[in-house]
Each structure stands twice: as structure tokens, then as C-alpha cells.
Design an enzyme around this catalytic site. Structure first.
Site, mmCIF file in Angstrom:
data_model
loop_
_atom_site.group_PDB
_atom_site.id
_atom_site.type_symbol
_atom_site.label_atom_id
_atom_site.label_comp_id
_atom_site.label_asym_id
_atom_site.label_seq_id
_atom_site.Cartn_x
_atom_site.Cartn_y
_atom_site.Cartn_z
ATOM 1 N N GLU A 193 -13.657 19.365 -39.756
ATOM 2 C CA GLU A 193 -13.924 17.950 -40.029
ATOM 3 C C GLU A 193 -14.737 17.432 -38.849
ATOM 4 O O GLU A 193 -14.230 17.351 -37.729
ATOM 5 C CB GLU A 193 -12.605 17.195 -40.209
ATOM 6 C CG GLU A 193 -11.883 17.696 -41.461
ATOM 7 C CD GLU A 193 -10.514 17.086 -41.703
ATOM 8 O OE1 GLU A 193 -9.973 16.435 -40.807
ATOM 9 O OE2 GLU A 193 -9.987 17.282 -42.810
ATOM 10 N N GLU A 216 -25.085 10.041 -34.331
ATOM 11 C CA GLU A 216 -23.742 9.443 -34.264
ATOM 12 C C GLU A 216 -23.531 8.856 -32.866
ATOM 13 O O GLU A 216 -23.676 9.560 -31.867
ATOM 14 C CB GLU A 216 -22.668 10.510 -34.539
ATOM 15 C CG GLU A 216 -21.264 9.941 -34.513
ATOM 16 C CD GLU A 216 -20.181 11.015 -34.659
ATOM 17 O OE1 GLU A 216 -20.202 11.992 -33.891
ATOM 18 O OE2 GLU A 216 -19.310 10.865 -35.538
ATOM 19 N N CYS A 240 -14.370 8.591 -37.140
ATOM 20 C CA CYS A 240 -15.373 9.462 -37.771
ATOM 21 C C CYS A 240 -15.899 8.831 -39.046
ATOM 22 O O CYS A 240 -17.038 9.047 -39.431
ATOM 23 C CB CYS A 240 -14.769 10.829 -38.057
ATOM 24 S SG CYS A 240 -13.298 10.717 -39.081
ATOM 25 N N LYS A 289 -4.250 22.494 -29.569
ATOM 26 C CA LYS A 289 -4.995 22.176 -28.347
ATOM 27 C C LYS A 289 -5.467 20.741 -28.534
ATOM 28 O O LYS A 289 -6.485 20.477 -29.166
ATOM 29 C CB LYS A 289 -6.183 23.131 -28.182
ATOM 30 C CG LYS A 289 -6.564 23.404 -26.736
ATOM 31 C CD LYS A 289 -6.961 22.159 -25.951
ATOM 32 C CE LYS A 289 -8.400 21.776 -26.185
ATOM 33 N NZ LYS A 289 -8.748 20.492 -25.545
#
Ligand code: NAD
Length: 501
Positions: free
Chosen positions: A270, A405, A304, A194
Site C-alpha cells: 500500500e 506526493e 495516503c 517493524k
């Protein structure tokens, strides 16, 4: 090692597919409801195609096809036959690298050179490297004493885990997807991918590659759509999915974990990060500024592993800030023809989120040394989702901007006095993905690197990846490790066989 592809230096504007289809049981199909959503080029804001959304029934069909394939020709192949096919996938990605580049650039707006040096070659090496590892990794065995003196032999065999759901983000679409699909297939599993709703093209294109190399039907499937109440949730909540591997935001990881709890399915996560860099006065400042500018601004900060917090020893604070600011000012958002082209944010929604943090930083007392807003761009780029590369000083360590973040081209720089302060600030976060340490002092390099509460610490470098090493995050940055033999731990079930002699 990632091989570099030869790229034509100029931007190519070849047309990309107008219809982005699901790939289910070896066939490209529309969604059952006929619903589509737009695929937007973030560099122009213009629609480049329509994505065909998968319904719950489409996801059911994909999972059923993947389950069937486990006992079909794919499940009956020897490891050598399977590995040959996987190596052929890598070759075919390389042969069609221009198509993959077109697709990745159309989805993300990222500089073609970034896609050519990172995304596409890594897409190919993710298949080749895991194929090599599977053929060379031993399993354990023990000779076991028994009361009658004849003994027993224990040995382990690895089996595929089964049907794997692969749920991916938009920042390195092909790279992060193949990082999971490569080892999953090398271990003999079947997958349903996906991709992010923002970047569906390369996952679909990989369906053509699978077809071209003769991959049995049902081994690789792609379903398009959104997360909650849509394809992402239908897939991760599906009872016939045996394990879920996910890369994305920590909040999404929490939602998927709940879905995985039903049926007690295995997960590998992750997730997000708020990664620190520590620059000591004994660092090579040129090298540190160059490395941190890449870490803060590569892929427009949508990495990331990117650095959003920089702690610099007081005595070199000012020269370091000046060097990083110069590097930021050299970047050219919106100007595709410039060698220092900086790409857009992935969407208008994400741009608004990043600009919200830009405002918040000022409200929290920051000084924007450079950037802080929206750049002026040419008419051709006017509809794109641009922000300026931005550097702040004056932020408190516990400000929101230094804790959450942002996922944009920005970082806050804070001075420190002692090594202990730097270590405790760097570790003072709920995340724990990666850190970088910049020093020419060998003992300090090892000492501080080992003191970081992270999955990966780089010393005097950043994003230098050896795919055989463990990769993942601690804290809220992830669960589990992938990479090399660690991926095989996740994608296989280990069975111990005990034979009495
Ligand atoms: P996201 O979590 O919004 O979406 C990721 C994927 O999850 C998408 O395909 C989305 O459709 C799907 N999804 C969303 N909700 C879902 C649900 N309830 N059930 C099932 N699927 C669902 O992440 P993003 O915005 O695409 O990517 C950016 C994030 O990814 C950042 O936080 C970044 O740090 C993280 N990231 C982490 C790594 C790493 O290796 N640790 C690598 C890249 C990106």
C-alpha cells in the site's frame, strides 16, 4: 464500522515510557548492540524517550521465534481458540485506550480527538473484524466427473502463509499496523512488525497486550530501527520470512520488492498517492468544501488517501475556492487547546520537504490563496514542526507540485470546463490510490466514479471505510488488495485437495 471511544476532551499529559523496547519471543529486550535513538514529540521537538534499535541478530532471533511459534501451541490451536485470543486483544486495546492514545499522541503530535476517533478504535476493530471474517468465510468445492464414472471431489483448504514481515509508516501507526497484524494472526500466521522509526510506541505497547491476553510467545514480535541497512532491510531480506506486507512510500516499495525477489516471497504493497477530487457545478458546494477540507487537512495532510489535487467546474470555481480557503484559515496549527487544532509534520526533515514544495509552488506560478509558510505559534509549541494549511490556484496541471506526493496540509485547485477534461486530468498520474467525486447527479456520479483509475473512489464523501471492502491502489500506489476476504487471500495459502470417489 468504527466505534468511537469516549475521550476526555482536554489534553492529558501523562508520562509515556522512557525506554521503547523490542518485543522478541514474548520478552521486552534492548537491542544487542546497546544502540538507541531518540523518540521525538513533533509538537514540541523535544525528546520523549529512547528507542532501542534491533541488530541483524535481534531480527534473526525474532524471525526464528516466529517460525518456532508456527509449530508450537499457536499452530496447534483450533480456529475457535485462536479467534477467542484475537478478540481478547481487541478488548484489551479498548481497556487500555488511554495508554494507546498517550503513546500515539506522543509519537505523532496529532490531535487527541483524531487518535481517539480513528487510530485507537480502528486498532481494536482490525482484530475483531478479521476474527469474525475468518470464522465465516467458506472455501470452494467442486464435484468433478471422471472417465470411470465414479467422480471426484475437489475442495480447498486455507493454511497460514507462515512468518509475515509487517513494515509500517508513521502517519496512522496503530491503525495501519493492526490492519495487517489482525488478519495475519486471524489466519494463523506469526508476525514480526517493524514500525516506523518515527512512531515505535504503539507497536511496542501491543506487545504488552499480547502478553496480557496470553498470546503464545513468538506469535507477535516487534523490532525497532531504520530501513536501508538496518532492521527494515534485515527483516524484509530475511530468507525465513514467507511474505511481506508493507505500507509506505513507492520508492521504499521498490527497494523492498527487490529484497522480496530473493526467495520469491509474496508481497502486498500500500503505497503513495496524489489523489484527485472532482467538484461538479451540480455538487452540494457546502458538503464538497467540508469533505475536501477534511481530505486535504486531516492529520495535517499526512494521509495516503488525502486530496492534493482539486478539479472544480469553472462556474463554481470562485465560490468553492472561497469556502475551502475559509475552512483552511479556521485551522489552528500549534494550538492544542483549540478545537480546530492542526497537528505538526512528523519530523523536521518532513517539514523541510513540505516547505520545499511550498516554495516550488510559487516558483511554478501558483497563488497561495491562504497559507504557504510557517505559522506563528506559542512558546510552548515553538520547537514543533509546524506548517500552514495551504491552498494554491494558478498551477498548471503538469506542474511538479500537482504531480508529486507532498504529504502535507495543502492542495492545488484547477478549474475545468468539461467532464472529459476532469476525468482525463484526474487520471493523468503515475499513482492510482483513490479519488473523490462531488455531484448531485446520480448518473454522473456512477459514470465518473467508474472512470477513475484508482483502487477506491468515494462519491460525496471521503475516508468512509467499511473494513470488509477491497482496499489498495492501482498504478504506483500499490500491489494487491487488503480488507475483508481480500486480506485472507494474501495471508493464507490455498491448497486444493482432490479426492477420487
Ligand atoms: P517510508 O516508505 O519512508 O517508510 C515506511 C517503512 O518502511 C518504515 O518503517 C521504514 O523504516 C521502512 N523502510 C524504509 N526503507 C526500507 C527498506 N529499504 N527496507 C525495508 N524497510 C524500509 O514511508 P513513511 O514516510 O513512513 O510513510 C509515508 C508514505 O506512506 C507516503 O508515501 C504515504 O502515501 C504512504 N502511505 C500509504 C498508505 C496506503 O494505504 N496506500 C497508507 C499510509 C501511508
Amino acid at each position: 464500522q468504527v466505534q468511537q471511544l469516549a475521550v476526555e476532551p482536554e489534553e492529558r499529559n501523562r508520562p509515556v515510557a522512557a525506554d521503547i523496547l523490542n518485543f522478541i519471543d514474548g520478552r521486552f529486550v534492548k537491542g544487542g548492540s546497546g544502540a538507541t535513538f531518540p523518540n521525538i514529540d513533533p509538537a514540541t521537538g523535544r525528546e520523549t524517550g529512547r528507542v532501542h534499535e534491533a541488530t541483524r541478530e535481534d531480527v534473526d532471533r525474532a524471525v526464528a521465534a516466529a517460525k518456532r511459534a508456527l509449530t508450537g501451541p499457536w499452530g496447534k490451536m483450533t480456529t475457535a481458540e485462536r479467534i477467542r485470543l484475537i478478540a481478547a486483544v481487541a478488548d484489551e486495546i479498548e481497556r487500555r485506550s488511554e495508554d494507546f492514545l498517550d503513546a500515539e499522541v506522543a509519537d505523532t503530535g496529532k490531535p487527541r480527538a483524531v487518535a481517539a476517533h480513528i487510530d485507537v478504535p480502528r486498532g481494536a476493530s482490525n482484530f475483531r473484524m478479521f476474527a469474525d471474517i475468518v470464522t465465516t468465510l467458506p472455501t470452494e468445492s467442486f464435484g468433478t466427473p471422471t472417465p470411470d464414472g465414479s467422480g471426484a471431489i475437489n475442495y480447498a483448504v486455507r493454511k497460514p502463509k507462515g512468518v509475515i514481515a509487517v513494515v509500517c509508516p508513521w502517519n496512522f501507526p496503530l491503525l495501519l499496523m493492526t490492519w495487517k497484524v489482525g488478519p495475519a494472526l486471524a489466519c494463523g500466521n506469526t508476525v514480526i512488525v517493524k514500525p516506523s522509526e518515527e512512531t515505535p510506541r504503539t507497536a511496542a505497547l501491543l506487545g504488552e497486550v499480547m502478553d496480557a491476553v496470553g498470546m503464545p510467545t513468538g506469535v507477535y514480535n516487534v523490532v525497532h530501527g531504520f530501513g536501508p541497512g538496518a532492521a527494515g532491510e534485515f527483516l524484509t531480506a530475511h530468507p525465513d520470512v514467507d511474505a511481506i506486507t508493507f505500507t509506505g512510500e513507492t520508492g521504499t516499495g521498490q527497494a523492498i520488492m527487490k529484497q522480496a525477489a530473493v526467495g520469491v516471497r509474496d508481497i502486498s504493497f500500500e503505497l503513495g498517492g496524489k489523489n484527485p477530487a472532482i467538484v461538479f457545478a451540480d455538487a452540494d458546494l457546502e458538503k464538497a468544501a467540508e469533505g475536501i477540507s477534511r481530505a486535504a487537512f486531516l492529520n495535517s495532510g499526512q494521509v495516503c488517501l488525502g486530496t492534493e489535487r482539486v478539479y472544480v467546474e469553472q462556474s463554481v470555481f470562485e465560490p468553492f475556492v472561497a469556502k475551502l480557503a475559509a475552512a483552511a484559515r479556521a485551522l489552528k496549527p500549534g494550538d492544542k487547546g483549540d478545537p480546530h487544532y492542526l497537528g505538526p509534520m512528523i519530523s523536521e526533515e518532513h517539514r523541510q520537504k513540505v516547505l520545499g514544495y511550498y516554495e516550488r509552488a510559487i516558483a511554478e506560478g501558483a497563488i497561495a490563496v491562504t497559507g504557504g509558510g510557517v505559522p506563528n505559534v506559542d512558546a510552548a509549541a515553538a520547537g514543533g514542526f509546524w506548517v500552514e494549511p495551504t491552498i494554491w490556484t494558478g498551477l498548471a496541471h503538469d506542474s511538479t507540485v500537482m504531480r508529486e506526493e507532498i504529504f502535507g496540509p495543502c492542495c492545488g485547485i484547477i478549474p475545468f470546463d468539461t467532464e472529459d477534461d476532469a476525468i482525463s486530468w484526474a487520471n493523468d498520474t503515475d499513482y492510482g490510490l483513490c479519488a473523490t467525486v462531488w455531484t448531485e447527479n446520480l448518473s454522473r456520479a456512477h459514470r465518473v466514479a467508474a472512470a477513475m483509475s484508482v483502487g477506491v473512489c468515494w462519491v460525496n464523501c471521503w475516508f468512509l471505510r467499511d473494513l470488509r471492502t477491497a482496499f489498495g491502489g492501482s498504478g504506483q500506489s500499490g500491489i494487491g488488495r487488503e480488507g475483508g476476504a481480500h486480506s485472507l487471500e494474501f495471508y493464507t495459502e490455498l491448497e486444493n485437495i482432490c479426492v477420487k470417489i
